[in-house]
Design an enzyme around this catalytic site. Structure first.
Site, PDB file in Angstrom:
ATOM      1  N   ARG A 105       0.776  -1.151   0.183  1.00  0.00           N
ATOM      2  CA  ARG A 105       0.039  -0.060   0.064  1.00  0.00           C
ATOM      3  C   ARG A 105       1.025   1.064   0.083  1.00  0.00           C
ATOM      4  O   ARG A 105       0.482   2.333  -0.603  1.00  0.00           O
ATOM      5  CB  ARG A 105      -1.034  -0.148   1.273  1.00  0.00           C
ATOM      6  CG  ARG A 105      -1.837   1.216   1.563  1.00  0.00           C
ATOM      7  CD  ARG A 105      -3.046   1.151   2.240  1.00  0.00           C
ATOM      8  NE  ARG A 105      -2.679   0.531   3.503  1.00  0.00           N
ATOM      9  CZ  ARG A 105      -2.251   1.090   4.598  1.00  0.00           C
ATOM     10  NH1 ARG A 105      -1.857   2.667   4.273  1.00  0.00           N
ATOM     11  NH2 ARG A 105      -2.060   0.593   5.579  1.00  0.00           N
ATOM     12  N   TYR A 125     -16.781  16.478 -15.220  1.00  0.00           N
ATOM     13  CA  TYR A 125     -17.363  14.973 -15.119  1.00  0.00           C
ATOM     14  C   TYR A 125     -18.218  14.744 -13.714  1.00  0.00           C
ATOM     15  O   TYR A 125     -18.004  15.225 -12.637  1.00  0.00           O
ATOM     16  CB  TYR A 125     -16.141  14.055 -14.958  1.00  0.00           C
ATOM     17  CG  TYR A 125     -16.442  12.659 -14.764  1.00  0.00           C
ATOM     18  CD1 TYR A 125     -17.240  11.883 -15.747  1.00  0.00           C
ATOM     19  CD2 TYR A 125     -15.897  11.805 -13.606  1.00  0.00           C
ATOM     20  CE1 TYR A 125     -17.487  10.607 -15.613  1.00  0.00           C
ATOM     21  CE2 TYR A 125     -16.236  10.453 -13.391  1.00  0.00           C
ATOM     22  CZ  TYR A 125     -17.156   9.981 -14.421  1.00  0.00           C
ATOM     23  OH  TYR A 125     -17.324   8.637 -14.261  1.00  0.00           O
ATOM     24  N   ASP A 140      -7.851  18.398 -14.786  1.00  0.00           N
ATOM     25  CA  ASP A 140      -8.109  16.936 -15.222  1.00  0.00           C
ATOM     26  C   ASP A 140      -7.736  16.831 -16.707  1.00  0.00           C
ATOM     27  O   ASP A 140      -8.548  17.189 -17.641  1.00  0.00           O
ATOM     28  CB  ASP A 140      -9.670  16.503 -14.839  1.00  0.00           C
ATOM     29  CG  ASP A 140      -9.828  15.078 -15.418  1.00  0.00           C
ATOM     30  OD1 ASP A 140      -8.917  14.489 -16.221  1.00  0.00           O
ATOM     31  OD2 ASP A 140     -10.985  14.612 -14.994  1.00  0.00           O
ATOM     32  N   LYS A 177      -8.710   5.711 -19.210  1.00  0.00           N
ATOM     33  CA  LYS A 177      -9.325   6.249 -20.706  1.00  0.00           C
ATOM     34  C   LYS A 177      -8.111   5.974 -21.619  1.00  0.00           C
ATOM     35  O   LYS A 177      -7.394   4.874 -21.695  1.00  0.00           O
ATOM     36  CB  LYS A 177      -9.550   7.467 -20.575  1.00  0.00           C
ATOM     37  CG  LYS A 177     -10.763   7.551 -19.371  1.00  0.00           C
ATOM     38  CD  LYS A 177     -11.930   7.138 -19.261  1.00  0.00           C
ATOM     39  CE  LYS A 177     -12.789   7.130 -18.139  1.00  0.00           C
ATOM     40  NZ  LYS A 177     -13.932   6.275 -18.076  1.00  0.00           N
TER      41      LYS A 177
HETATM   42  C1  LIG Z   1     -12.781  13.440 -17.413  1.00  0.00           C
HETATM   43  C2  LIG Z   1     -13.031  12.256 -16.440  1.00  0.00           C
HETATM   44  N1  LIG Z   1     -12.110  12.344 -15.414  1.00  0.00           N
HETATM   45  C3  LIG Z   1     -12.196  11.501 -14.395  1.00  0.00           C
HETATM   46  C4  LIG Z   1     -12.871  10.103 -14.557  1.00  0.00           C
HETATM   47  C5  LIG Z   1     -12.808   9.234 -13.660  1.00  0.00           C
HETATM   48  O1  LIG Z   1     -12.216   8.015 -13.891  1.00  0.00           O
HETATM   49  P1  LIG Z   1     -12.253   6.702 -13.501  1.00  0.00           P
HETATM   50  O2  LIG Z   1     -13.575   6.090 -13.654  1.00  0.00           O
HETATM   51  O3  LIG Z   1     -10.994   6.030 -13.867  1.00  0.00           O
HETATM   52  O4  LIG Z   1     -12.577   6.942 -11.725  1.00  0.00           O
HETATM   53  C6  LIG Z   1     -13.785  10.134 -15.922  1.00  0.00           C
HETATM   54  C7  LIG Z   1     -14.628   8.871 -15.934  1.00  0.00           C
HETATM   55  O5  LIG Z   1     -15.507   8.731 -17.027  1.00  0.00           O
HETATM   56  C8  LIG Z   1     -13.691  11.115 -17.010  1.00  0.00           C
HETATM   57  O6  LIG Z   1     -14.406  11.178 -18.059  1.00  0.00           O
END
Ligand SMILES: Cc1ncc(COP(=O)(O)O)c(C=O)c1O
Length: 425
Positions: free
Chosen positions: A65, A118, A191, A216
């Site tokens: 961890r 998101y 992000d 992604k």
């Molecule tokens: C722009 C964006 N940031 C963060 C996330 C979250 O990612 P995760 O599903 O890997 O937690 C997503 C998920 O679709 C996203 O579209």
């Protein structure tokens, strides 16, 4: 050989089985891929060494961890791609976002965040952090004057934006936003998931921390979750401390899969861009398609920002069908290649119609308020052949036209036929 390898008295079967089956070979030659260190514990020579490693006084491994070699290799690779001093990796993109925010926020702090955000990040900010006394204001991040006013209204700790975001592939001008954050004494957290480090390095444009959902584009194959945060050594030490205490560590096998994805990220992104652009141009010429959102199209609201900020597009586009909700639902039901699922940034083309899926409980008026047209489809273009996608989209547009005409009812109450007509070409 360690002193544990030298038995002085005969041992029983179970002891010998455990020792024999967990004796990892020492390898002098460098392996040409990063091994999956599927181990939770790493033993030290003596108590002094274990104590020093466990408290971070010397590098090494004790408990997974805290750190694992496969995860550390991925963190180093992400730091390299983001042009950062350091990186930390997490079990998902949301875990990375949580750790980045928790590493800087205290009760009473304020966050200004992009309105095009998101959904889970929005609820993390409003519900989870909101309950802890953190105030959140949402703003149109494509409007610098509005961002400046929001930041200046009250002392703000964090400006939080996404490089590219839903619903209409909104592009943020990061250099301008970094300037505004700095002038107002706020940290900029970005992000970068929809763009990936191939298109954009937010730290070089002035961001303090950059986050990726590795699930992604970076992982790229829809087969593992993951997340990363990169920035200066000091900032990542604070992010890493959150990870250790909350336990959202990335599993070694997941780290291996993301590392494998990174090797082909650049060529995948080029192909995503090429196919998504061609598909967007084709869609724009189809009757019944009211609007196409792709940063390479001159009609995109942030076309100039994207051209300045990115070497090319990603695989993300959105388009609005003239036939509204019925047309959008029929379109995704008729598709035979794209998957009807969530997520993006994958080898698979994924098409989503929020008004009949994730946002079905909202009325058309409520959808409009959220910036989502009733016929809006979001498409993450995968790596399939362009001609096959065009043919599939063409037959789905025919189905959309038929559904829209049926929903419009008998002739007379229906919209003009040519406003719904969609070509198969
Ligand atoms: C722009 C964006 N940031 C963060 C996330 C979250 O990612 P995760 O599903 O890997 O937690 C997503 C998920 O679709 C996203 O579209």
């Amino acid at each position: 050989m360690t002193r544990h390898d030298r038995p002085t008295v005969p041992r029983g079967f179970s002891t010998r089985a455990i020792k024999a089956s967990t004796a990892a070979p020492r390898v002098d030659q460098q392996p040409n891929s990063v091994p999956i260190y599927q181990a939770v514990t790493f033993s030290s020579e003596d108590a002094e060494e274990l104590g020093a490693i466990s408290t971070g006084q010397r590098p090494g491994y004790s408990y997974a961890r805290l750190a694992n070699p496969t995860g550390d290799a991925l963190a180093a690779a992400m730091a390299e791609l983001e042009d950062a001093e350091a990186g930390a990796v997490f079990s998902s993109g949301m875990a990375a976002i949580h750790a980045a925010l928790l590493s800087v926020l205290e009760a009473g702090d304020r966050v200004v965040a992009t309105r095009a955000i998101y959904g889970s990040t929005r609820t993390l900010l409003t519900e989870r952090f909101g309950r802890l006394g953190i105030d959140v204001a949402f703003v149109d991040a494509t409007n610098p004057a509005a961002v400046d006013a929001a930041l200046a209204a009250r002392p703000t700790r964090v400006l939080y934006v996404e490089t590219i975001s839903n619903p209409t592939i909104v592009v943020a001008d990061l250099a301008i936003l970094a300037g505004l954050a700095q002038r107002n004494g706020a940290l900029l957290i970005v992000d970068n998931t929809f763009a990936s480090p191939v298109l954009c390095q937010p730290l070089a444009l002035g961001a303090d921390l950059v986050i990726e959902s590795l699930t992604k584009y970076v992982g790229g194959h829809s087969d593992t979750l993951g997340g990363s945060v990169c920035g200066s050594r000091e900032r990542i030490a604070l992010v890493k401390a959150v990870e250790v205490d909350t336990g959202a560590t990335l599993a070694p096998f997941a780290a291996f899969l993301v590392l494998r994805g990174i090797a082909t990220l650049d060529v995948r992104m080029a192909r995503h861009a090429q196919t998504s652009r061609a598909l967007a141009e084709w869609l724009e010429a189809q009757p019944g398609v009211a609007r196409v959102y792709h940063p390479d199209l001159p009609s995109h609201p942030q076309h100039a920002v994207a051209a300045r900020q990115f070497p090319h597009a990603s695989g993300m586009l959105a388009f609005e069908l003239a036939g509204g909700r019925a047309a959008g639902g029929a379109f995704i039901d008729a598709l035979t290649i794209p998957e009807r699922t969530a997520s993006l940034g994958s080898i698979h083309t994924i098409v989503a119609h929020p008004p009949t899926t994730t946002h079905r409980q909202l009325s058309d008026a409520e959808l409009a308020e959220a910036g989502i047209g009733a016929g809006l489809l979001r498409c993450s273009v995968g790596l399939e052949d362009l001609d096959d996608l065009v043919a599939d989209f063409a037959q789905a547009l025919e189905a959309a036209r038929a559904a829209a005409a049926a929903a419009a009812g008998p002739a007379g109450s229906a919209p003009a036929a040519d406003s719904l007509a969609v070509g198969a070409g």
